[in-house]
Write an enzyme that holds these catalytic residues in place. Structure first.
Site, PDB file in Angstrom:
ATOM      1  CE1 TYR A  10      -2.816   3.466   0.993  1.00 31.53           C
ATOM      2  CE2 TYR A  10      -2.198   2.879   3.266  1.00 31.53           C
ATOM      3  CZ  TYR A  10      -2.937   3.694   2.358  1.00 31.53           C
ATOM      4  OH  TYR A  10      -3.377   4.949   2.609  1.00 31.53           O
ATOM      5  CB  THR A  34       0.743  -8.031   2.478  1.00 31.78           C
ATOM      6  OG1 THR A  34       2.116  -7.244   2.683  1.00 31.78           O
ATOM      7  CG2 THR A  34       0.634  -9.045   3.579  1.00 31.78           C
ATOM      8  CB  SER A  66       2.829  -3.470   9.318  1.00 28.57           C
ATOM      9  OG  SER A  66       1.866  -3.550   8.189  1.00 28.57           O
ATOM     10  CB  THR A  73       4.970   1.642  13.327  1.00 26.79           C
ATOM     11  OG1 THR A  73       3.792   1.785  14.278  1.00 26.79           O
ATOM     12  CG2 THR A  73       5.964   0.735  14.349  1.00 26.79           C
ATOM     13  CE1 TYR A 117       4.662  -3.082  12.129  1.00 31.68           C
ATOM     14  CE2 TYR A 117       3.255  -1.962  13.648  1.00 31.68           C
ATOM     15  CZ  TYR A 117       3.964  -2.036  12.529  1.00 31.68           C
ATOM     16  OH  TYR A 117       4.128  -0.813  11.524  1.00 31.68           O
ATOM     17  CG  ASN A 169      -3.633   4.998  12.612  1.00 34.07           C
ATOM     18  OD1 ASN A 169      -2.819   5.225  13.661  1.00 34.07           O
ATOM     19  ND2 ASN A 169      -4.367   4.104  12.786  1.00 34.07           N
ATOM     20  CG  HIS A 184      -5.278  -0.981   8.098  1.00 31.23           C
ATOM     21  ND1 HIS A 184      -4.485  -1.759   7.401  1.00 31.23           N
ATOM     22  CD2 HIS A 184      -4.398  -0.619   9.079  1.00 31.23           C
ATOM     23  CE1 HIS A 184      -3.369  -1.954   7.662  1.00 31.23           C
ATOM     24  NE2 HIS A 184      -3.062  -1.364   8.609  1.00 31.23           N
ATOM     25  N   GLY A 193      -4.123  -4.853  22.323  1.00 30.31           N
ATOM     26  CA  GLY A 193      -2.878  -4.316  21.947  1.00 30.31           C
ATOM     27  C   GLY A 193      -3.214  -2.533  21.590  1.00 30.31           C
ATOM     28  CG  ASP A 194      -6.633  -1.493  19.297  1.00 29.28           C
ATOM     29  OD1 ASP A 194      -5.495  -1.438  18.589  1.00 29.28           O
ATOM     30  OD2 ASP A 194      -7.776  -1.579  18.863  1.00 29.28           O
TER      31      ASP A 194
HETATM   32  N1  LIG Z   1      -0.318   1.252   7.166  1.00 28.53           N
HETATM   33  C1  LIG Z   1      -0.294   2.101   8.226  1.00 28.53           C
HETATM   34  O1  LIG Z   1      -0.836   2.671   8.826  1.00 28.53           O
HETATM   35  C2  LIG Z   1       1.168   1.889   8.888  1.00 28.53           C
HETATM   36  C3  LIG Z   1       1.437   2.700  10.077  1.00 28.53           C
HETATM   37  C4  LIG Z   1       2.895   2.655  10.502  1.00 28.53           C
HETATM   38  C5  LIG Z   1       3.904   1.957  10.005  1.00 28.53           C
HETATM   39  N2  LIG Z   1       3.704   1.298   8.809  1.00 28.53           N
HETATM   40  C6  LIG Z   1       4.766   0.392   8.096  1.00 28.53           C
HETATM   41  O2  LIG Z   1       4.860   1.005   6.651  1.00 28.53           O
HETATM   42  C7  LIG Z   1       5.356  -0.254   5.794  1.00 28.53           C
HETATM   43  C8  LIG Z   1       4.423  -0.536   4.899  1.00 28.53           C
HETATM   44  O3  LIG Z   1       3.072  -0.794   5.219  1.00 28.53           O
HETATM   45  P1  LIG Z   1       1.806  -1.021   4.467  1.00 28.53           P
HETATM   46  O4  LIG Z   1       0.484  -0.646   5.082  1.00 28.53           O
HETATM   47  O5  LIG Z   1       1.915  -0.457   3.006  1.00 28.53           O
HETATM   48  O6  LIG Z   1       1.873  -2.698   4.316  1.00 28.53           O
HETATM   49  P2  LIG Z   1       1.676  -3.541   2.896  1.00 28.53           P
HETATM   50  O7  LIG Z   1       1.629  -4.921   3.705  1.00 28.53           O
HETATM   51  O8  LIG Z   1       0.620  -3.274   2.108  1.00 28.53           O
HETATM   52  O9  LIG Z   1       3.031  -3.470   2.078  1.00 28.53           O
HETATM   53  C9  LIG Z   1       4.310  -4.243   2.868  1.00 28.53           C
HETATM   54  C10 LIG Z   1       4.869  -4.972   1.475  1.00 28.53           C
HETATM   55  O10 LIG Z   1       6.201  -5.654   2.067  1.00 28.53           O
HETATM   56  C11 LIG Z   1       6.203  -6.658   1.096  1.00 28.53           C
HETATM   57  N3  LIG Z   1       7.074  -7.638   1.987  1.00 28.53           N
HETATM   58  C12 LIG Z   1       6.844  -8.224   3.161  1.00 28.53           C
HETATM   59  N4  LIG Z   1       7.878  -8.823   3.673  1.00 28.53           N
HETATM   60  C13 LIG Z   1       8.427  -8.768   2.641  1.00 28.53           C
HETATM   61  C14 LIG Z   1       9.730  -9.716   2.461  1.00 28.53           C
HETATM   62  N5  LIG Z   1      10.574 -10.342   3.466  1.00 28.53           N
HETATM   63  N6  LIG Z   1      10.534  -9.449   1.440  1.00 28.53           N
HETATM   64  C15 LIG Z   1       9.988  -8.832   0.545  1.00 28.53           C
HETATM   65  N7  LIG Z   1       8.918  -8.328   0.463  1.00 28.53           N
HETATM   66  C16 LIG Z   1       8.185  -8.276   1.763  1.00 28.53           C
HETATM   67  C17 LIG Z   1       4.797  -7.152   0.995  1.00 28.53           C
HETATM   68  O11 LIG Z   1       4.328  -8.100   0.249  1.00 28.53           O
HETATM   69  C18 LIG Z   1       4.090  -5.716   0.836  1.00 28.53           C
HETATM   70  O12 LIG Z   1       3.982  -5.714  -0.609  1.00 28.53           O
HETATM   71  C19 LIG Z   1       5.599  -1.208   6.720  1.00 28.53           C
HETATM   72  O13 LIG Z   1       6.769  -1.454   7.146  1.00 28.53           O
HETATM   73  C20 LIG Z   1       4.732  -0.951   7.923  1.00 28.53           C
HETATM   74  O14 LIG Z   1       5.062  -1.581   9.185  1.00 28.53           O
HETATM   75  C21 LIG Z   1       2.200   1.048   8.121  1.00 28.53           C
HETATM   76  O1  LIG Z   2     -12.918  -2.922  12.191  1.00 31.92           O
HETATM   77  C1  LIG Z   2     -12.359  -1.991  12.892  1.00 31.92           C
HETATM   78  C2  LIG Z   2     -10.902  -1.788  12.491  1.00 31.92           C
HETATM   79  C3  LIG Z   2     -10.425  -0.622  13.465  1.00 31.92           C
HETATM   80  N1  LIG Z   2     -11.053   0.029  14.729  1.00 31.92           N
HETATM   81  C4  LIG Z   2     -10.331   0.747  15.432  1.00 31.92           C
HETATM   82  O2  LIG Z   2      -9.643   1.744  14.537  1.00 31.92           O
HETATM   83  C5  LIG Z   2      -8.388   2.235  15.232  1.00 31.92           C
HETATM   84  C6  LIG Z   2      -7.518   2.319  14.248  1.00 31.92           C
HETATM   85  O3  LIG Z   2      -7.236   0.865  13.742  1.00 31.92           O
HETATM   86  P1  LIG Z   2      -6.316   0.280  12.501  1.00 31.92           P
HETATM   87  O4  LIG Z   2      -6.732   1.224  11.303  1.00 31.92           O
HETATM   88  O5  LIG Z   2      -6.436  -1.127  12.543  1.00 31.92           O
HETATM   89  O6  LIG Z   2      -4.917   0.995  12.875  1.00 31.92           O
HETATM   90  P2  LIG Z   2      -4.044   0.770  13.904  1.00 31.92           P
HETATM   91  O7  LIG Z   2      -4.152  -0.678  14.775  1.00 31.92           O
HETATM   92  O8  LIG Z   2      -3.951   2.012  14.781  1.00 31.92           O
HETATM   93  O9  LIG Z   2      -2.571   0.425  13.371  1.00 31.92           O
HETATM   94  C7  LIG Z   2      -2.181   1.315  12.414  1.00 31.92           C
HETATM   95  O10 LIG Z   2      -1.347   2.450  12.554  1.00 31.92           O
HETATM   96  C8  LIG Z   2      -0.212   2.025  13.612  1.00 31.92           C
HETATM   97  C9  LIG Z   2       0.225   3.365  13.887  1.00 31.92           C
HETATM   98  O11 LIG Z   2      -0.498   4.070  14.684  1.00 31.92           O
HETATM   99  C10 LIG Z   2       0.586   1.191  12.724  1.00 31.92           C
HETATM  100  O12 LIG Z   2       1.814   0.857  13.389  1.00 31.92           O
HETATM  101  C11 LIG Z   2       0.078   0.049  12.206  1.00 31.92           C
HETATM  102  O13 LIG Z   2       0.939  -0.594  11.408  1.00 31.92           O
HETATM  103  C12 LIG Z   2      -1.102   0.398  11.344  1.00 31.92           C
HETATM  104  O14 LIG Z   2      -1.779  -0.888  10.846  1.00 31.92           O
HETATM  105  C13 LIG Z   2      -8.328   1.302  16.152  1.00 31.92           C
HETATM  106  O15 LIG Z   2      -8.646   2.032  17.353  1.00 31.92           O
HETATM  107  C14 LIG Z   2      -9.123   0.129  16.063  1.00 31.92           C
HETATM  108  O16 LIG Z   2      -9.520  -0.417  17.300  1.00 31.92           O
HETATM  109  C15 LIG Z   2     -12.275  -0.620  14.822  1.00 31.92           C
HETATM  110  O17 LIG Z   2     -12.847  -0.021  15.839  1.00 31.92           O
HETATM  111  N2  LIG Z   2     -12.904  -1.334  14.085  1.00 31.92           N
END
Ligand SMILES: NC(=O)c1ccc[n+]([C@@H]2O[C@H](COP(=O)([O-])OP(=O)(O)OC[C@H]3O[C@@H](n4cnc5c(N)ncnc54)[C@H](O)[C@@H]3O)[C@@H](O)[C@H]2O)c1
Ligand SMILES: O=c1ccn([C@@H]2O[C@H](COP(=O)(O)OP(=O)(O)O[C@H]3O[C@H](CO)[C@@H](O)[C@H](O)[C@H]3O)[C@@H](O)[C@H]2O)c(=O)[nH]1
Length: 333
Positions: free
Chosen positions: A11, A35, A77, A117, A141, A170, A189, A284-285
């Protein structure tokens, strides 16, 4: 100059790939598609399908490509999943980063922008959270991300690899033209689940707990637009290119929104009812996570323009409407 984007089919990484290409950079994506989605990778990027933990493959990428800088997104993640599968998280996140850093050291590649994160902080003692706050992760994580940050710190001392670690809060939204967006399976998410409910793909969204010590009882989070987030990565890359020292930056909006506020905003933007049920807390929230992003603004010159709840939800809604089944129906490259 070539930039290796590890996890560039995911993503957030896929948004980085597009912005880097827009800037005229040569981009190599390494992704195991655990993913991520092949269909998200543009033709202009060179793609190696494979795992970071595969030393031979990573060595081949660094030998064949003229890698000068690295952006590292690849990881597992999900906070909840990590509590059930901690060893898978240590293996993928910590071991994967180790192999990457070994190759960087061996090939003299000395700068990396890294996805960290808010989960490294755990339950914060105060908000907004500054980078100097205690790091006490409450999930495997968060622990693995902190271990990855520390690994980079020691690699800087030993091998001169400078790093910028970006602690995201987020992340939401999508590229404005709707060509790429968030597509996880299963989706966990909040924003995509709200919008899948708006589309009628889910009967309701479950709110995970309404007995938190917040004004409406639901968890408060700090949402940042994915395109603004990637702009910070590019500023971080420029910062490292200028020879600046390693650093850690929070990336958020400095404003918190509750789960109920997010659902209400989505109702307004989509015009859909979005039925809700209230369930148990998810383990864990933390109740509240809100960033101070002043350091990124002051030092990197970060100036997020799209980070409002309305814009984040509107751009995500555009993506979900255009691609209700994510990348499933897309033609693969
Ligand atoms: N989405 C959020 O809100 C959020 C918040 C904080 C931190 N992050 C961090 O941002 C990064 C990206 O998050 P995202 O939401 O895009 O996740 P995502 O799962 O969509 O993307 C991760 C990508 O890494 C690839 N990948 C995972 N392990 C691998 C490996 N061993 N070798 C090669 N490829 C591998 C997956 O196939 C995927 O394409 C992550 O490191 C996550 O911890 C995300
Ligand atoms: O069906 C749902 C999904 C989520 N939530 C709540 O919505 C909030 C946000 O949840 P989510 O979108 O799953 O994000 P987080 O668990 O806060 O984690 C995200 O944001 C973190 C940083 O704050 C990153 O580390 C993580 O990788 C990323 O997944 C949380 O309070 C959840 O409990 C609900 O109530 N219902």
């Amino acid at each position: 100059m070539t930039i290796l984007v590890a996890g560039g089919a995911g993503y957030i990484g896929s948004h980085a790939v597009r912005q880097l290409i827009d800037r005229g950079e040569r981009v190599v994506v390494l992704d195991a598609l655990l993913t991520g989605h092949k269909a998200s990778i543009p033709e202009a990027a060179v793609f190696y399908e494979g795992d970071l933990r595969d030393r031979e493959l990573v060595e081949r990428v660094f030998t064949e490509e003229d890698i000068e800088h690295v952006m590292m997104f690849a990881a597992f993640s999900l906070v909840g999943e990590s509590t059930e599968k901690p060893l898978a998280y240590y293996d993928n996140n910590v071991h994967g980063t180790q192999v990457l850093l070994e190759a960087m050291a061996a090939h003299g590649v000395s700068s990396i922008v890294f996805s960290s994160t808010a989960a490294v902080y755990g339950e914060p003692a105060y908000t907004p959270i500054e980078e100097s706050a205690d790091t006490k992760p409450e999930s495997p994580y968060g622990e693995t991300k902190l271990a990855m940050e520390k690994m980079m710190k020691w690699c800087e001392k030993a091998y001169g690899i400078r790093y910028v670690s970006l602690r995201y809060f987020n992340v939401g939204g999508a590229r404005e033209n709707g060509e790429i967006g968030e597509d996880h399976n299963p989706e966990t998410h909040l924003i995509p689940i709200i919008l899948q409910t708006a589309l009628g793909q889910r009967e309701h969204i479950t709110i995970f707990g309404e007995d938190y010590p917040t004004p409406d009882g639901t968890c408060i989070r700090d949402y940042v637009h994915v395109e603004d987030l990637i702009e910070a990565h590019i500023l971080a890359l420029d910062y490292l290119k200028r020879g600046e020292k390693s650093n850690v930056f929070n990336l958020g909006s400095s404003a918190g929104f509750s789960v109920k506020q997010m659902i209400e905003a989505a109702r307004k933007i989509t015009g859909c009812a979005i039925p809700v049920r209230v369930g148990e807390r998810r383990s864990g929230d933390p109740a509240q996570l809100v960033a101070s992003s002043n350091r990124a603004k002051d030092i990197l010159g970060w100036n997020p323009q799209r980070t409002t709840i309305d814009k984040i939800i509107a751009d995500a809604w555009n993506w979900h409407q255009r691609s209700p089944n994510g990348y499933q129906e897309r033609v693969e490259r």
